[in-house]
Design an enzyme around this catalytic site. Structure first.
Site, PDB file in Angstrom:
ATOM      1  N   ASP A 192       0.811  -2.357   4.984  1.00  0.00           N
ATOM      2  CA  ASP A 192       0.292  -1.270   5.813  1.00  0.00           C
ATOM      3  C   ASP A 192      -0.949  -0.617   5.192  1.00  0.00           C
ATOM      4  O   ASP A 192      -0.911   0.542   4.795  1.00  0.00           O
ATOM      5  CB  ASP A 192       1.383  -0.224   6.080  1.00  0.00           C
ATOM      6  CG  ASP A 192       1.926   0.394   4.806  1.00  0.00           C
ATOM      7  OD1 ASP A 192       1.789  -0.227   3.735  1.00  0.00           O
ATOM      8  OD2 ASP A 192       2.479   1.514   4.876  1.00  0.00           O
ATOM      9  N   HIS A 212       0.870  -1.183   0.000  1.00  0.00           N
ATOM     10  CA  HIS A 212       0.000   0.000   0.000  1.00  0.00           C
ATOM     11  C   HIS A 212       0.907   1.233   0.000  1.00  0.00           C
ATOM     12  O   HIS A 212       1.115   1.870   1.029  1.00  0.00           O
ATOM     13  CB  HIS A 212      -0.935   0.000   1.201  1.00  0.00           C
ATOM     14  CG  HIS A 212      -1.895  -1.162   1.208  1.00  0.00           C
ATOM     15  ND1 HIS A 212      -1.504  -2.434   1.573  1.00  0.00           N
ATOM     16  CD2 HIS A 212      -3.207  -1.245   0.863  1.00  0.00           C
ATOM     17  CE1 HIS A 212      -2.560  -3.247   1.476  1.00  0.00           C
ATOM     18  NE2 HIS A 212      -3.592  -2.554   1.043  1.00  0.00           N
TER      19      HIS A 212
END
Length: 285
Positions: A169, A42
């Protein structure tokens, strides 16, 4: 879900913890000449202007990176983190904050590779533009994928170098992300058992966090370090971020000792209401 923008949170207490650990792992990997991959599920926009409207909306950096930027008694890993952030800023002024992709790019060697996943349509556009502005030799190290990092990770494993760190994340805006993280880690370990998997998570009042961490701790055949930082008392209405944590699978053997110095310092200096605390656990084979 496309409402999340990391610029709102750039440089906050969660970034301080996450990026201090990321830098420690990068430095450890750099101790050996063998090339490695960095995979970010991410990635976000890559780097953030703290004067931008997005960042100024919440100005969370003021209670995060700003509190450490001019400290003179930092533990070694926090000093390394601050030195790294200063590379992106001039005259001692904190204007730009590098996200995980930029932190990795600055530490990687020519033979190392960066694989970035980003699904947010605005974020990936900015990310691609930021990468395109880099020197061509740097840009060649990077591959960007406009797809879900949870499902895309397994296509990158195992890396040909057999050395890699994987940062997972997500925003966790969707409660299903906790389940997706666990599935992603399990699938990753099936394909690449020796990878270093770094799972970031927010400390909010959700049962899903406890369940995810409990299942991560029970995964067979791994070592792990779990570092968590609370910066304030949870709100009475159950909303808001009061801290964050990093669960690192197959960590450098040096990470636990580093966190023994880093976490007490962060709890002292990033405390927002007198209720800051930290948690540090590990499992060795």
């Amino acid at each position: 879900m496309f409402s999340y923008r990391h610029a709102f949170h750039a440089g906050n207490h969660a970034d301080v913890l996450k990026h201090t650990i990321l830098l420690h792992v990068l430095n450890y990997f750099n101790n050996k000449p063998t090339p490695y991959w960095v995979i970010d599920t991410h990635a976000g926009a890559g780097i953030y202007d703290l004067a931008d409207d997005w960042a100024e909306t919440t100005a969370e950096y003021a209670t995060g990176i700003t509190r450490l930027f001019e400290q003179t008694d930092l533990p070694a890993d926090l000093q390394d983190y601050i030195d790294h952030i200063q590379q992106f800023n001039e005259d001692g002024q904190l204007e730009f904050y590098p996200g995980s992709p930029w932190i990795a790019l600055a530490q990687m060697r020519e033979k190392d590779r960066l694989r970035l996943f980003e699904l947010h349509p605005s974020e990936i556009e900015v990310l691609a533009d930021n990468i395109a502005q880099q020197d061509r030799s740097i840009a060649r190290q990077v591959s960007i994928f406009e797809k879900d990092g949870f499902s895309g990770l397994k296509s990158q494993l195992p890396p040909p170098t057999r050395r890699a760190m994987i940062l997972i994340d997500p925003s966790y805006e969707d409660k299903q992300d906790y389940r997706h993280v666990l599935k992603c880690v399990k699938e990753g370990l099936e394909r690449f058992q020796t990878g270093c998997y770094m799972v970031w998570y927010p400390l909010v009042q959700r049962k899903e966090i406890h369940d995810m961490l409990q299942q991560l701790e029970r995964l067979p055949g791994i070592e792990w370090v779990h570092a968590a930082l609370t910066v304030k008392k949870p709100s009475s209405d159950g909303y808001g971020l009061h801290g964050s944590g990093m669960f690192v699978i197959n960590p450098p053997y040096t990470l636990y000792k580093s966190m023994q110095e880093v976490l007490p310092y962060l709890a002292k200096h990033l405390d927002q209401d007198g209720h800051a605390s930290f948690k540090l656990e590990h499992l060795e084979k």
